[in-house]
Write a protein that holds these residues in place. Structure first.
Motif, PDB file in Angstrom:
ATOM      1  N   GLN A  97      -2.024   7.056 -60.668  1.00  0.00           N
ATOM      2  CA  GLN A  97      -3.379   7.289 -60.155  1.00  0.00           C
ATOM      3  C   GLN A  97      -4.161   8.202 -61.102  1.00  0.00           C
ATOM      4  OE1 GLN A  97      -3.569   9.178 -56.243  1.00  0.00           O
ATOM      5  NE2 GLN A  97      -5.173   7.702 -55.700  1.00  0.00           N
ATOM      6  N   THR A  98      -5.479   7.983 -61.140  1.00  0.00           N
ATOM      7  CA  THR A  98      -6.367   8.826 -61.954  1.00  0.00           C
ATOM      8  C   THR A  98      -7.467   9.394 -61.076  1.00  0.00           C
ATOM      9  OG1 THR A  98      -5.949   7.553 -63.966  1.00  0.00           O
ATOM     10  CG2 THR A  98      -7.967   8.858 -63.913  1.00  0.00           C
ATOM     11  N   ARG A  99      -7.656  10.709 -61.185  1.00  0.00           N
ATOM     12  CA  ARG A  99      -8.742  11.383 -60.452  1.00  0.00           C
ATOM     13  C   ARG A  99      -9.552  12.213 -61.444  1.00  0.00           C
ATOM     14  NH1 ARG A  99      -7.058  12.582 -55.053  1.00  0.00           N
ATOM     15  NH2 ARG A  99      -6.026  10.719 -54.232  1.00  0.00           N
ATOM     16  N   THR A 100     -10.849  12.303 -61.202  1.00  0.00           N
ATOM     17  CA  THR A 100     -11.712  13.108 -62.081  1.00  0.00           C
ATOM     18  C   THR A 100     -12.580  14.045 -61.260  1.00  0.00           C
ATOM     19  OG1 THR A 100     -13.490  11.477 -62.084  1.00  0.00           O
ATOM     20  CG2 THR A 100     -11.827  11.294 -63.841  1.00  0.00           C
ATOM     21  N   GLU A 124       3.436  22.491 -59.406  1.00  0.00           N
ATOM     22  CA  GLU A 124       3.670  21.377 -58.475  1.00  0.00           C
ATOM     23  C   GLU A 124       2.448  21.151 -57.598  1.00  0.00           C
ATOM     24  OE1 GLU A 124       5.706  19.115 -58.340  1.00  0.00           O
ATOM     25  OE2 GLU A 124       7.736  19.764 -58.779  1.00  0.00           O
ATOM     26  N   PRO A 125       2.085  19.913 -57.339  1.00  0.00           N
ATOM     27  CA  PRO A 125       2.803  18.682 -57.681  1.00  0.00           C
ATOM     28  C   PRO A 125       2.482  18.113 -59.069  1.00  0.00           C
ATOM     29  CG  PRO A 125       0.958  18.143 -56.301  1.00  0.00           C
ATOM     30  CD  PRO A 125       0.945  19.633 -56.455  1.00  0.00           C
ATOM     31  N   LEU A 126       1.568  18.757 -59.832  1.00  0.00           N
ATOM     32  CA  LEU A 126       1.194  18.205 -61.135  1.00  0.00           C
ATOM     33  C   LEU A 126       2.256  18.446 -62.208  1.00  0.00           C
ATOM     34  CD1 LEU A 126      -2.597  19.185 -61.210  1.00  0.00           C
ATOM     35  CD2 LEU A 126      -1.523  17.087 -60.343  1.00  0.00           C
ATOM     36  N   ALA A 127       3.022  19.472 -62.073  1.00  0.00           N
ATOM     37  CA  ALA A 127       4.090  19.771 -63.022  1.00  0.00           C
ATOM     38  C   ALA A 127       5.215  20.473 -62.282  1.00  0.00           C
ATOM     39  CB  ALA A 127       3.568  20.660 -64.144  1.00  0.00           C
ATOM     40  N   GLY A 128       6.414  20.218 -62.687  1.00  0.00           N
ATOM     41  CA  GLY A 128       7.569  20.839 -62.029  1.00  0.00           C
ATOM     42  C   GLY A 128       8.776  20.791 -62.918  1.00  0.00           C
ATOM     43  N   VAL A 136      -3.329  16.180 -67.839  1.00  0.00           N
ATOM     44  CA  VAL A 136      -4.660  16.743 -67.592  1.00  0.00           C
ATOM     45  C   VAL A 136      -5.423  16.691 -68.909  1.00  0.00           C
ATOM     46  CG1 VAL A 136      -5.977  18.788 -66.947  1.00  0.00           C
ATOM     47  CG2 VAL A 136      -3.838  18.262 -65.757  1.00  0.00           C
ATOM     48  N   THR A 137      -6.574  16.033 -68.903  1.00  0.00           N
ATOM     49  CA  THR A 137      -7.421  15.966 -70.100  1.00  0.00           C
ATOM     50  C   THR A 137      -8.833  16.414 -69.753  1.00  0.00           C
ATOM     51  OG1 THR A 137      -7.960  13.648 -69.673  1.00  0.00           O
ATOM     52  CG2 THR A 137      -6.089  14.086 -71.138  1.00  0.00           C
ATOM     53  N   LEU A 138      -9.534  16.912 -70.766  1.00  0.00           N
ATOM     54  CA  LEU A 138     -10.912  17.385 -70.592  1.00  0.00           C
ATOM     55  C   LEU A 138     -11.832  16.569 -71.491  1.00  0.00           C
ATOM     56  CD1 LEU A 138     -10.299  21.251 -70.718  1.00  0.00           C
ATOM     57  CD2 LEU A 138     -10.448  19.797 -68.694  1.00  0.00           C
ATOM     58  N   SER A 139     -13.024  16.256 -70.979  1.00  0.00           N
ATOM     59  CA  SER A 139     -14.008  15.520 -71.780  1.00  0.00           C
ATOM     60  C   SER A 139     -14.474  16.340 -72.970  1.00  0.00           C
ATOM     61  CB  SER A 139     -15.203  15.115 -70.913  1.00  0.00           C
ATOM     62  OG  SER A 139     -15.842  16.280 -70.397  1.00  0.00           O
ATOM     63  N   THR A 140     -14.515  17.625 -72.816  1.00  0.00           N
ATOM     64  CA  THR A 140     -14.870  18.551 -73.899  1.00  0.00           C
ATOM     65  C   THR A 140     -13.793  19.609 -73.936  1.00  0.00           C
ATOM     66  OG1 THR A 140     -17.235  18.186 -73.571  1.00  0.00           O
ATOM     67  CG2 THR A 140     -16.600  20.170 -74.775  1.00  0.00           C
ATOM     68  N   VAL A 154     -18.241  19.610 -68.168  1.00  0.00           N
ATOM     69  CA  VAL A 154     -16.892  19.200 -68.570  1.00  0.00           C
ATOM     70  C   VAL A 154     -16.296  18.366 -67.436  1.00  0.00           C
ATOM     71  CG1 VAL A 154     -14.590  19.951 -69.279  1.00  0.00           C
ATOM     72  CG2 VAL A 154     -16.601  21.323 -69.916  1.00  0.00           C
ATOM     73  N   THR A 155     -15.736  17.231 -67.784  1.00  0.00           N
ATOM     74  CA  THR A 155     -15.048  16.403 -66.787  1.00  0.00           C
ATOM     75  C   THR A 155     -13.550  16.542 -67.011  1.00  0.00           C
ATOM     76  OG1 THR A 155     -16.863  14.831 -66.656  1.00  0.00           O
ATOM     77  CG2 THR A 155     -14.709  14.064 -65.901  1.00  0.00           C
ATOM     78  N   VAL A 156     -12.842  16.895 -65.953  1.00  0.00           N
ATOM     79  CA  VAL A 156     -11.391  17.004 -66.008  1.00  0.00           C
ATOM     80  C   VAL A 156     -10.798  15.745 -65.372  1.00  0.00           C
ATOM     81  CG1 VAL A 156     -11.350  18.376 -63.861  1.00  0.00           C
ATOM     82  CG2 VAL A 156      -9.353  18.362 -65.362  1.00  0.00           C
ATOM     83  N   THR A 157      -9.796  15.185 -66.027  1.00  0.00           N
ATOM     84  CA  THR A 157      -9.134  13.966 -65.543  1.00  0.00           C
ATOM     85  C   THR A 157      -7.653  14.254 -65.340  1.00  0.00           C
ATOM     86  OG1 THR A 157     -10.703  12.572 -66.740  1.00  0.00           O
ATOM     87  CG2 THR A 157      -8.634  11.539 -66.025  1.00  0.00           C
ATOM     88  N   VAL A 158      -7.180  13.970 -64.140  1.00  0.00           N
ATOM     89  CA  VAL A 158      -5.762  14.128 -63.815  1.00  0.00           C
ATOM     90  C   VAL A 158      -5.183  12.730 -63.614  1.00  0.00           C
ATOM     91  CG1 VAL A 158      -4.094  15.006 -62.135  1.00  0.00           C
ATOM     92  CG2 VAL A 158      -6.082  16.405 -62.786  1.00  0.00           C
ATOM     93  N   THR A 159      -4.144  12.436 -64.359  1.00  0.00           N
ATOM     94  CA  THR A 159      -3.499  11.118 -64.266  1.00  0.00           C
ATOM     95  C   THR A 159      -2.008  11.293 -63.992  1.00  0.00           C
ATOM     96  OG1 THR A 159      -5.084  10.234 -65.864  1.00  0.00           O
ATOM     97  CG2 THR A 159      -3.086   8.933 -65.472  1.00  0.00           C
ATOM     98  N   THR A 160      -1.539  10.635 -62.962  1.00  0.00           N
ATOM     99  CA  THR A 160      -0.099  10.658 -62.673  1.00  0.00           C
ATOM    100  C   THR A 160       0.544   9.435 -63.332  1.00  0.00           C
ATOM    101  OG1 THR A 160      -0.431   9.444 -60.612  1.00  0.00           O
ATOM    102  CG2 THR A 160      -0.423  11.860 -60.476  1.00  0.00           C
TER     103      THR A 160
END
Length: 196
Positions: A97-100, A124-128, A136-140, A154-160
């Motif tokens: 899944q991807t959320r921004t 957790e739950p993003l890292a453990g 986790v990536t940033l547009s800038t 800045v847009t942050v994107t979280v992808t599992t």
């Protein structure tokens, strides 16, 4: 005898005249020196020129908002006062899944700030302890030099990952994702605060 008397009386008168002449000469020389000294000191007039300059120091304030480019703004300069995204932004994540979310960084200082890439910390739950952490990536990444009053979105994107480990199931944390910026003063190219 008259000649002898006249000769004996003459020396005292000449001596007195010589003494008076020498005294007068010394007195005139002293007056001349005094006059030269007085003329030298009375000719030295003086005046002054003074210079003053005002000075001030800059204020340093890096603000953030998770609402809009116009705020409301928060200093959020400690972990305890950090800005929290809306509760559902990164909730109930599943594999693949991807959320921004978009947030804004503002230089509310009175001078230029250099804003490098932030420090990103995951829990957790993003890292453990298991593999397959969420990315986790940033547009800038590095914002760079920001003029006073400048705003950066800045847009942050979280992808599992699609193979997200089951160790991340049923995990909840209010601080699963932390993004921390640090602004450092840089010399302005002008007194108006324009960035160099």
């Amino acid at each position: 005898m008259d000649t002898t008397t006249e000769g004996a009386a003459a020396p005292p008168t000449n001596r007195r005249r010589r003494r008076k002449g020498v005294a007068v000469r010394f007195g005139l020389a002293g007056l001349a020196l005094l006059g030269i000294g007085a003329a030298a000191t009375s000719a030295n007039w003086t005046n002054d020129a003074w210079f003053n300059a005002s000075s001030s120091s800059a204020s340093v304030l890096l603000d953030g908002s998770a609402a809009s480019a116009t705020g409301p703004w928060s200093a959020a300069d400690t972990d305890a006062t950090g800005i929290t995204f809306a509760g559902t932004t990164f909730s109930l994540l599943v594999p693949g899944q991807t959320r921004t979310a978009t947030y804004w960084v503002k230089n509310s200082s009175s001078t230029c700030l250099n804003v490098p890439a932030p420090t990103i910390t995951k829990a957790e739950p993003l890292a453990g302890v298991g593999a397959n952490d969420a990315s986790v990536t940033l547009s800038t990444s590095a914002i760079g030099n920001m003029a006073a009053g400048a705003v950066q979105a800045v847009t942050v994107t979280v992808t599992t990952p699609t193979t997200w480990s089951t160790t991340h199931q049923n995990q909840t944390s209010a601080t699963a994702l932390k993004i921390a910026y640090t602004g450092t003063t840089v010399a302005a190219s002008t007194s108006t605060g324009a960035c160099a």
